[in-house]
Design a protein around this motif. Sequence first.
Motif, PDB file in Angstrom:
ATOM      1  N   TYR A 284       0.812  -1.216   0.000  1.00 21.74           N
ATOM      2  CA  TYR A 284       0.000   0.000   0.000  1.00 21.74           C
ATOM      3  C   TYR A 284       0.849   1.271   0.000  1.00 21.74           C
ATOM      4  O   TYR A 284       0.367   2.340  -0.378  1.00 21.74           O
ATOM      5  N   TYR A 285       2.100   1.152   0.432  1.00 23.22           N
ATOM      6  CA  TYR A 285       2.933   2.339   0.611  1.00 23.22           C
ATOM      7  C   TYR A 285       4.055   2.453  -0.410  1.00 23.22           C
ATOM      8  O   TYR A 285       4.967   3.251  -0.232  1.00 23.22           O
ATOM      9  N   THR A 302      -3.572   3.839  -3.179  1.00 28.58           N
ATOM     10  CA  THR A 302      -3.289   2.706  -2.289  1.00 28.58           C
ATOM     11  C   THR A 302      -4.109   1.478  -2.682  1.00 28.58           C
ATOM     12  O   THR A 302      -3.604   0.351  -2.638  1.00 28.58           O
TER      13      THR A 302
END
Length: 315
Positions: A284-285, A302
């Motif tokens: 997600y990052y 994300t």
Amino acid sequence: MRTFLTIAALPFAFAAQASEDIPDKYPASLLYDKPVEVIPGVFSAIGATAPPTYENSGHNNNLSFIITGDGVVVVNGGAAYLLAKALHDEIRALTDQPVKLVFNENGQGHAVLGNNYWTELGIPVVAHQDAADEVEERGASLLDSMKRYNRDKADSTKVQGPTETFEDEYIVDMGDFHIEARHLGPAHSPGDIVVWLPEQGLVISGDMAFHERMLPIFEDTYTADWLETWDTEFEALNATYVIPGHGHPTNMAQVRRYTKDYLEYLRGKIGELIEEGGGLAEAYYVDQSPYAHLDTFEELATKNAGRVFEQMEFE
């Protein structure tokens, strides 16, 4: 008065004009913005590059039409009955030629929920078979979702699938235009089609191509397949002009940069993470900062990364 873009100016005419912060650019109509003439005879009402809201009446995709000389062909049924009527009002202000055909670019709500306006007028609605299946399976939930944000603007809207379907291509010769609706292969969502005008070098690409807003990756969006379809089929059109599914008319270089290049970039970042032994939480990052200026980045980046990870860990 017809708003017209000179052909020479088209690739640059809309630079830096998209903004998801503008709720409505055409208060006199349910349409988000007034249709513009992209090339002679081809018009598009450019939707908001933002999620659907009451303020934009769900007009957050492009509703295009071709005035052929022997009738009008519309691309996208619209997100609601009243929005489809608003588009028809604009068409009638430009021409006495009747609408003879409507295409749905896919089976998403903003492409199909206005279909019953057109079918009540006896106008055939054409889509790919996979898009028809989407409407059959998910039409009720699409309508419920639209009603929640659109409230009174959802009046008269009923689920109506296409009246005709095709698998590979649907060819129309009408007036001065040779029109090819094509399913190029798997892309953004089931039943995605493009409407190709080979004599004009213009493609109404639907959700095959994005450039001003971040593209969304759904659970059934297989990015490797999308890239293969892009490389083998979409590029082969060699289009001069592109009316994308969302955002202003542009050229191939722009949609390539923000569709193909973005998909390759994100898959590259996720591939590196997988090689390093990273998991979904880290996915997600991953860095997507080169695309942070795109509208809907905050809503989608994300989610996109997570879905690409879930796909690639099993490739």
